[in-house]
Design an enzyme around this catalytic site. Structure first.
Site, short mmCIF file in Angstrom:
data_model
loop_
_atom_site.label_atom_id
_atom_site.label_comp_id
_atom_site.label_asym_id
_atom_site.label_seq_id
_atom_site.Cartn_x
_atom_site.Cartn_y
_atom_site.Cartn_z
N ILE A 119 6.26 -11.22 20.45
CA ILE A 119 5.73 -12.37 21.18
C ILE A 119 4.64 -12.99 20.31
O ILE A 119 4.07 -12.33 19.45
CB ILE A 119 5.19 -12.00 22.59
CG1 ILE A 119 4.08 -10.94 22.50
CG2 ILE A 119 6.29 -11.55 23.50
CD1 ILE A 119 3.47 -10.61 23.87
N ASP A 120 4.38 -14.26 20.54
CA ASP A 120 3.41 -14.98 19.72
C ASP A 120 2.03 -14.33 19.76
O ASP A 120 1.65 -13.70 20.76
CB ASP A 120 3.27 -16.43 20.19
CG ASP A 120 4.53 -17.24 19.95
OD1 ASP A 120 5.38 -16.80 19.17
OD2 ASP A 120 4.64 -18.32 20.55
N ARG A 121 1.28 -14.52 18.69
CA ARG A 121 -0.09 -14.00 18.61
C ARG A 121 -0.94 -14.49 19.79
O ARG A 121 -1.70 -13.73 20.38
CB ARG A 121 -0.72 -14.45 17.30
CG ARG A 121 -2.15 -13.94 17.07
CD ARG A 121 -2.88 -14.85 16.08
NE ARG A 121 -2.15 -14.96 14.83
CZ ARG A 121 -2.48 -14.27 13.73
NH1 ARG A 121 -3.50 -13.46 13.74
NH2 ARG A 121 -1.78 -14.43 12.63
#
Length: 299
Positions: A119-121
């Site tokens: 998942i995105d930062r």
């Protein structure tokens, strides 16, 4: 190298066929030009040697890993509630990520710990790690078959229309050098579908908001962020596809990150074959910001 690493670089878009993004199932034809990124395979090192070489700071890793909430754990899976701002792995400007943190905390078993997905930062919420290679293989098969049911909670600017329940817009990912990828709606892009459901509308003196549930039926980069923005309802705090002037105002009112959270995940357990549902509560900073808003009745 481990096959899991090969799949990982393919999923991240680093392997290209004729300058186009490839999938693991893509079949090569005579004359195809395949680009594989530079890959360095190193011998496994102890935490002590990594620390002495300056590659990782053991104390920082252990502290960061100890603060990550665990949502579920057994002999096969480790599910955590990833905080916003932490990359899932090192690289692209990060000296270390969540996987390095967990491996540092559990040095005795770190060789078998692997990320199942990403998942995105900037996104918080559910992230699954496998503790056995057999579990990793089965879970990635489920991912390829799109059998997971993934639900996010996100706060968008404006009053989201009840009639907007599904967005089907193809997405094209572009990346230049070491810069983070940017995604656009483009007819030549990959098919992407997101289902939306209104949870609660809010208002404040400076803007209106809607808390919505987003279910992704395809796992494209930045999918929810681009689909909401393309419909003129950008995610609050999104510094890439959002309303930059409003983001400054949101920061003054306590929201200093993107309001996107992986809240619920349904999958088949790789060992028992039972359906399990995992939920992650909103991060404290997101919950606190919601409480600062005034809920409004359904329109």
């Amino acid at each position: 190298m481990p096959k899991s690493h090969v799949f990982r670089i393919i999923r991240s878009g680093e392997v290209r066929i004729n300058r186009k993004r490839a999938e693991a199932k893509t079949k090569l034809c005579a004359g195809d030009v395949v680009r594989v990124p530079p890959i360095q395979v190193v011998e496994k090192q102890s935490l002590e040697s990594l620390q002495s070489s300056g590659t990782l700071n053991k104390a920082q890793l252990l502290k960061a890993a100890a603060d990550i909430p665990i949502l579920f754990e057994d002999d096969h899976l480790l599910v955590v509630n990833k905080p916003s701002g932490m990359a899932v792995h090192g690289g692209s400007g990060s000296s270390f990520g969540l996987i390095e943190c967990i491996r540092a905390l559990r040095a005795e078993t770190h060789e078998d710990l692997e990320l199942v997905h990403r998942i995105d930062r900037e996104t918080s919420g559910i992230l699954i790690l496998s503790k056995k290679r057999s579990a990793l293989r089965k879970l990635q098969e489920q991912l390829r078959a799109r059998s997971w049911k993934k639900y996010y909670k996100t706060l968008v600017l404006g009053f989201w229309p009840e009639t907007l329940r599904q967005v089907d817009l193809p997405l094209l990912k572009t990346q230049s050098g070491e810069k983070e990828a940017r995604v656009f709606v483009d007819p030549s892009g990959d098919a992407a579908c997101t289902k939306f459901k209104t949870i609660q509308a809010y208002k404040a003196s400076y803007s209106n908001f809607t808390l919505i549930q987003a279910q992704i039926l395809t796992g494209r980069t930045h999918q929810i962020r681009v689909h909401t923005s393309a419909n003129k309802f950008p995610i609050a705090g999104d510094d890439r596809y959002g309303n930059f002037e409003m983001n400054k105002q949101l920061a003054r009112h306590g929201l200093k990150r993107m309001f996107l959270h992986a809240a619920r995940l349904q999958l088949i357990h790789p060992a028992t074959n039972e359906t399990i549902v995992i939920e992650a509560p909103l991060a404290p900073e997101l919950d606190s910001f919601l409480k600062s808003l005034q809920a409004v009745n359904s329109r």
